[in-house]
Scaffold this motif. Sequence first.
Motif, PDB file in Angstrom:
ATOM      1  N   LEU A  86     -25.878  86.932 -28.596  1.00 56.27           N
ATOM      2  CA  LEU A  86     -25.254  85.936 -27.544  1.00 56.27           C
ATOM      3  C   LEU A  86     -24.350  84.879 -28.292  1.00 56.27           C
ATOM      4  O   LEU A  86     -23.498  84.411 -27.935  1.00 56.27           O
ATOM      5  CB  LEU A  86     -26.322  85.411 -26.609  1.00 56.27           C
ATOM      6  N   ALA A  87     -25.145  84.393 -29.378  1.00 57.26           N
ATOM      7  CA  ALA A  87     -24.577  83.173 -30.154  1.00 57.26           C
ATOM      8  C   ALA A  87     -23.102  83.630 -30.556  1.00 57.26           C
ATOM      9  O   ALA A  87     -22.329  83.016 -30.552  1.00 57.26           O
ATOM     10  CB  ALA A  87     -25.465  82.821 -30.955  1.00 57.26           C
ATOM     11  N   GLY A  88     -23.298  84.920 -31.330  1.00 57.14           N
ATOM     12  CA  GLY A  88     -22.088  85.495 -31.644  1.00 57.14           C
ATOM     13  C   GLY A  88     -20.873  85.632 -30.927  1.00 57.14           C
ATOM     14  O   GLY A  88     -19.749  85.686 -31.014  1.00 57.14           O
ATOM     15  N   ASP A  89     -21.217  86.111 -29.536  1.00 58.29           N
ATOM     16  CA  ASP A  89     -20.251  86.382 -28.686  1.00 58.29           C
ATOM     17  C   ASP A  89     -19.633  84.936 -28.010  1.00 58.29           C
ATOM     18  O   ASP A  89     -18.681  85.198 -27.520  1.00 58.29           O
ATOM     19  CB  ASP A  89     -20.815  87.192 -27.365  1.00 58.29           C
ATOM     20  N   VAL A  90     -20.218  84.018 -28.324  1.00 57.41           N
ATOM     21  CA  VAL A  90     -19.539  82.655 -28.028  1.00 57.41           C
ATOM     22  C   VAL A  90     -18.985  82.084 -29.022  1.00 57.41           C
ATOM     23  O   VAL A  90     -18.609  80.796 -29.144  1.00 57.41           O
ATOM     24  CB  VAL A  90     -20.370  81.472 -27.082  1.00 57.41           C
TER      25      VAL A  90
ATOM     26  N   ASP B 137     -28.841  73.133 -28.264  1.00 61.39           N
ATOM     27  CA  ASP B 137     -28.481  71.707 -28.360  1.00 61.39           C
ATOM     28  C   ASP B 137     -26.868  71.712 -28.498  1.00 61.39           C
ATOM     29  O   ASP B 137     -26.277  70.932 -28.694  1.00 61.39           O
ATOM     30  CB  ASP B 137     -28.854  71.073 -29.789  1.00 61.39           C
ATOM     31  N   ALA B 138     -26.265  72.732 -28.726  1.00 61.43           N
ATOM     32  CA  ALA B 138     -24.616  73.001 -28.691  1.00 61.43           C
ATOM     33  C   ALA B 138     -24.186  72.800 -27.305  1.00 61.43           C
ATOM     34  O   ALA B 138     -24.202  74.021 -26.565  1.00 61.43           O
ATOM     35  CB  ALA B 138     -24.369  74.059 -29.501  1.00 61.43           C
ATOM     36  N   PRO B 139     -23.393  71.792 -26.969  1.00 62.42           N
ATOM     37  CA  PRO B 139     -22.780  71.796 -25.575  1.00 62.42           C
ATOM     38  C   PRO B 139     -21.806  72.672 -25.158  1.00 62.42           C
ATOM     39  O   PRO B 139     -21.615  73.499 -24.233  1.00 62.42           O
ATOM     40  CB  PRO B 139     -22.390  70.459 -25.566  1.00 62.42           C
ATOM     41  N   SER B 140     -21.124  73.168 -26.522  1.00 59.41           N
ATOM     42  CA  SER B 140     -20.300  74.407 -26.433  1.00 59.41           C
ATOM     43  C   SER B 140     -20.616  75.569 -25.783  1.00 59.41           C
ATOM     44  O   SER B 140     -20.025  76.526 -25.069  1.00 59.41           O
ATOM     45  CB  SER B 140     -19.268  74.510 -27.474  1.00 59.41           C
ATOM     46  N   VAL B 141     -21.926  75.927 -26.268  1.00 59.21           N
ATOM     47  CA  VAL B 141     -22.698  77.087 -26.177  1.00 59.21           C
ATOM     48  C   VAL B 141     -23.132  77.122 -24.714  1.00 59.21           C
ATOM     49  O   VAL B 141     -22.806  77.971 -23.745  1.00 59.21           O
ATOM     50  CB  VAL B 141     -23.882  77.286 -26.857  1.00 59.21           C
ATOM     51  N   GLN B 142     -23.639  75.797 -24.289  1.00 61.74           N
ATOM     52  CA  GLN B 142     -24.264  75.866 -22.867  1.00 61.74           C
ATOM     53  C   GLN B 142     -22.934  76.037 -21.875  1.00 61.74           C
ATOM     54  O   GLN B 142     -23.334  76.536 -20.853  1.00 61.74           O
ATOM     55  CB  GLN B 142     -25.053  74.587 -22.782  1.00 61.74           C
ATOM     56  N   ALA B 143     -21.941  75.588 -22.170  1.00 66.14           N
ATOM     57  CA  ALA B 143     -20.846  75.578 -21.365  1.00 66.14           C
ATOM     58  C   ALA B 143     -20.571  77.036 -21.098  1.00 66.14           C
ATOM     59  O   ALA B 143     -19.982  77.362 -19.812  1.00 66.14           O
ATOM     60  CB  ALA B 143     -19.502  74.987 -21.717  1.00 66.14           C
ATOM     61  N   ARG B 144     -20.550  77.894 -22.256  1.00 62.03           N
ATOM     62  CA  ARG B 144     -20.258  79.197 -21.978  1.00 62.03           C
ATOM     63  C   ARG B 144     -21.405  79.954 -21.148  1.00 62.03           C
ATOM     64  O   ARG B 144     -21.136  80.799 -20.316  1.00 62.03           O
ATOM     65  CB  ARG B 144     -19.919  80.012 -23.213  1.00 62.03           C
ATOM     66  N   PHE B 145     -22.412  79.644 -21.527  1.00 63.36           N
ATOM     67  CA  PHE B 145     -23.637  80.258 -20.859  1.00 63.36           C
ATOM     68  C   PHE B 145     -24.019  79.906 -19.403  1.00 63.36           C
ATOM     69  O   PHE B 145     -24.527  80.915 -18.662  1.00 63.36           O
ATOM     70  CB  PHE B 145     -24.915  80.146 -21.648  1.00 63.36           C
TER      71      PHE B 145
END
Lengths: 501, 260
Positions: free
Chosen positions: A255-259, A329-337
């Motif tokens: 999932l991390a890789g996909d974003v 902790d990564a806002p860019s990840v949370q924004a996609r999730f």
Amino acid sequence: MAIGLSPFHSGEPVPLRSVPDLSIAEFRTAILSAVSSTCSLAALFGMPAGDRLVRLIAVVADSVTNSLSILSTKVGESYPCLTLECPQAHWFEREIAEQWQVHPDGHPWLKPIRFHAPYRTSNSLSPAPVAGVTDFFAMAGEEVHEVAVGPVHAGIIEPGHFRFQCHGEDVFHLEISLGYQHRGVERALVGGPGKRTIHLMETLCGDTSIGHATAYCEAIEALGSTAVSARAQVLRGVALELERLANHTGDLGALAGDVGYLPTAAYCGRIRGDFLNLTAALCGSRFGRGLIRPGGVGFDVGKPLVAKLQERLEAALKDVEDALALLWDAPSVQARFEHTGTITRETCEALGMVGPAARACGVERDIRQDFPSGIFRFAQIPISKWHSGDVFARAWLRWLEIQRSGAFVREQFASMPDGPILSPAGPLPADHLVVSLVEGWRGEICHVAITDADGHFAHYKIVDPSFHNWMGLAMAMRNQQVSDFPLCNKSFNLSYCGHDL
Amino acid sequence: MPSLILTRLRQGKRTLPFPETEPVLPERIRGLPVMDHARCPSGCTSCADACPTDAITSGGNLQIDLGRCLFCPECANACPEGAIRFTSQYQLATSSRNDLVLTEGEALRLAGRLAEQTYRVLGRSLKLRQVSAGGCNGCESDVNVLNTVVFDLGRFGIQFVASPRHADGLLITGAVTQNMRLALEKTYQAVPYPKIVIAVGACAISGGPFRDHPEVLNGADSIVPVDLYVPGCPPHPVTILDGLLRLIGKIKESRATPSS
């Protein structure tokens, strides 16, 4: 408990003659009333009943009373479908129609799910199906277009065909067409158990070797009145949770890789292997092949090995916590999730979804709590759930489960009971049926074994959790963008081979 | 940002120094089997009877078809005399199907480098398209692992690509189902010449546990010519990597003697 049902427990063998043989009207009413209260459909399948009849068997699971009910009816060429009133039956009824050429009248979406020739011929004999050739749902209108993907995909993944009905980048509907991995597992089991049976269980869905092998062994141990030692049960539980740890960790990395968040992707890819290697230390195979055997387990662990495993487990758990802290902790990840691929609780319950995907919609459904077997009767794992039903929920739920599985394995390693690891498995009784349920890492695994007059398998039904959840993925993609598909897909990470069998 | 750097430091460098250094494998791993029929009681066929895929020939010199072998413990468990046991030797890939039929006392002839002309074209940069064609997702998982930092496949010039048109060859897993036949044929046709095929796992080599089911075609070489066979169920990632590196001449010694 609804009328017409006689409850029994998971793992309790039932003489076939005591399975209620209802009229189709009674059968439908009993299922519909049960499912409208607190029950779910764990299995619904057909088996030949002679004289051009097919016996439909339903296993209804009540997670409130922790009991199962089984009911059956005989049908000929057709019967009034359940799906319109009970969407949980949708995929099951498609399977019944494909295997036995019994037409569920009124089924809104009757298409093959595996594309194989029917197991019996009837008057309405249709030509042998070709994989992926079917009547796909289509949309018409200006600027409407279709995206077709698979069966051969861009990554190293199993084959399946996906059709997206799009308007610009927006997906109105995704249709999933499977069957490419169909290799005849269930049919090969009839007449068994034989020397290949346990290997088919370990390879019907290879990333869930422990889960399916455990479900099988518990089924035949119940039938054969075989007592499994506490030590063997602990080792099975440990292996099941290690399987969950490895797969959940791998999924979070993917999932991390996909974003495009590569640190967690890289770390989790490696840590997944650390968990697999713990299983390999137990039995020589990263996927647990050879470990789960009827009557117990095939490998024992001495104290020095347990000490080594404990040390490696702690290191892997620390590493995964570390790697995931970055992700959360990564806002860019949370924004996609967040708010991607959302499924409502109502949709989830209507479809009868299982496992982490269901618990991520707030549904409290976990075999380890509702129908525990083996060590889970004594050592409970608290159920994890989240409410938002989106990619974030499915990711976060995996992290909750990693922590709880880690704690469970830690606890079991610290208090391993002594004793033998393998008991001789008893012969199977004639004309019996048993239902065995295991919470695999993807969710509810259901095996139903039915013996014939000689104590061989007259029928063996396998329901992989993916069978319940593929439609959930299709629903998650509605009103999303095409580019959200990899993320949504990975957040479910469903099995093709476990579905196709 | 500080946590990112701290985590990076804590997680450390994890790439295996393979093939320079021998990998540390699980003690219980089942690699190359060794056989000794001198231990067989007369007329005993327990190992062959126990084998789920009928990979063993007993009576006289023992023989195991590694292409069918699931590397499961059944034969060794069935033999009280220890006439068959598995060693931890992980090098198992061969260039021909017949080489996988291992006879007692004989060395396994491991895969060699690609033929000169193909090697000149593909040897330093090998792009592969993976086709999953009716297995259990075990081989796929352990092929995928080669892309992790642990194995770091890219440093050898090998890469999995998204399209057969960009590929130099196929890596096939699974028994090849009737339902995947057409897709596999089309994918093979789409790969430009010179092209190679690698069959990974018992399914892709012989049908594996699904052998002789009417729904499968018993492996990749029923459809396409195969250049590298990597046995196992699934093979350990190191076994797969070892096979790939032999193919491109980065590992050279050619015989594995079952004597460890």
